[in-house]
Design an enzyme around this catalytic site. Sequence first.
Site, PDB file in Angstrom:
ATOM      1  N   GLY A 129       0.793  -1.130  -0.180  1.00 51.41           N
ATOM      2  CA  GLY A 129       0.012   0.010  -0.020  1.00 51.41           C
ATOM      3  C   GLY A 129       0.878   1.415   0.139  1.00 51.41           C
ATOM      4  N   SER A 131       1.119   3.533  -3.331  1.00 55.40           N
ATOM      5  CA  SER A 131       0.622   4.656  -4.227  1.00 55.40           C
ATOM      6  C   SER A 131      -0.854   5.265  -4.049  1.00 55.40           C
ATOM      7  CB  SER A 131       0.296   4.213  -5.695  1.00 55.40           C
ATOM      8  OG  SER A 131       1.594   3.685  -6.257  1.00 55.40           O
ATOM      9  N   SER A 163      -1.236  -3.870  -6.512  1.00 57.58           N
ATOM     10  CA  SER A 163      -1.315  -5.178  -7.320  1.00 57.58           C
ATOM     11  C   SER A 163      -1.582  -6.381  -6.232  1.00 57.58           C
ATOM     12  CB  SER A 163       0.154  -5.584  -7.977  1.00 57.58           C
ATOM     13  OG  SER A 163       0.493  -4.456  -8.665  1.00 57.58           O
ATOM     14  N   GLU A 246      12.811  -3.968  -5.405  1.00 63.73           N
ATOM     15  CA  GLU A 246      11.787  -3.932  -6.286  1.00 63.73           C
ATOM     16  C   GLU A 246      12.180  -3.456  -7.660  1.00 63.73           C
ATOM     17  OE1 GLU A 246       7.492  -1.484  -7.146  1.00 63.73           O
ATOM     18  OE2 GLU A 246       8.559  -1.522  -5.150  1.00 63.73           O
ATOM     19  N   GLU A 361      11.068   9.476 -14.668  1.00 62.68           N
ATOM     20  CA  GLU A 361      11.405  10.760 -14.395  1.00 62.68           C
ATOM     21  C   GLU A 361      12.010  10.780 -12.739  1.00 62.68           C
ATOM     22  OE1 GLU A 361       9.083  11.182 -17.903  1.00 62.68           O
ATOM     23  OE2 GLU A 361       8.420  10.310 -15.830  1.00 62.68           O
TER      24      GLU A 361
END
Length: 374
Positions: A129, A131, A163, A246, A361
């Site tokens: 958890g 984003s 996800s 990740e 970015e």
Amino acid sequence: MAALPELEPGTLPPEAAALRAEVRAFLAAADFEPRADCWLTGADPAFSRALGARGWLGMTLPARYGGHGRSPLERFVVVEELLAAGAPVGAHWIADRQIGPSLLHHGSEEQKRRFLPAIARGECFFAIGMSEPDAGSDLASVRTRAERDGDGWRLTGTKVWTSGAHLAHAICVLARSEPGSERHAGLTQFLVPLPADGVTVRPILSLSGDHHFNEVVLDGARVPDALVLGAPGNGWAQVTAELAYERSGPERVLSTFPLLRLAHERGALPAAALGRLAARLWALRQASLGVAAALDAGRTPAAEAALVKDLGTRFESEITAAVREHAGIEPDPGSPDPLARALAQAVVQAPGFTLRGGTSEILRGIVARGLGVR
């Protein structure tokens, strides 16, 4: 200016060849349809349990926590073969890739004994958890609140693009535990078992109708102090270290490899195009292996991992573009042609390649800071 990111070449251990052959034999006998982006879209809990039974989950965890005490480079071999085959690894992916190592480094003894053996058996899946709506890749803009409640906390907020939350047995939530604190301070990670009162998981369907993303709404969900991961207020440092796992793995290079393999077997790519892709793949694979070697040595190669992720996810889209240009087929998820199906999967997933795990970015900003130019 700081020195350029430098990765020592990763050297696979002598036992890697036998391990690779063992994994390939297992995959050849397994019953599944290869998928592009299998670590996100392919989830089969029974397959995950089968991997756990063979000792291929929790590989780097100590034996006292149900793991197998093997090196990150040995794990790299197993993961590489699973991804190259397009195997359905999505159910256990997050738990094995980053929650396990994070628990090992930051978790209490009680947390380690509760979660790690089950992760290694393929019986405990995690979601992350992080984003949030309107936040993009800026994790420091977390608005989910953690408020003190006796000997625990109440979590309130919304997480998106989560996800596998619909399959997960727990979710690791990043929340602001100190209101008004500086952006990168006052953040805490919480381990929230699922299902739970005050937690609602809602599906977010992809363009193809597939369900792997979710919205997770926390409405005063209570978490005891025993399920705080690490020290309260230390969430940003923990998340930053976790993201190296990740961002640097072979999944950042091999998500569309099943499509490339099918195209090669079909003879659908000109030799020059295939050669360019193969050369890029080998270079990126060596970079990813170098990050694995750095992790094995106990380092946290944040800038290097960000660089691998940025280059790798762009490469994955280049595979999709090359097949669309040269194969002479239309992407079709319902086609009897495996190549058309794999191309459709890659086309649908491609917009997310340079978003998940940090936008390009954001990643370039991390590299710039590592170089001392930002």
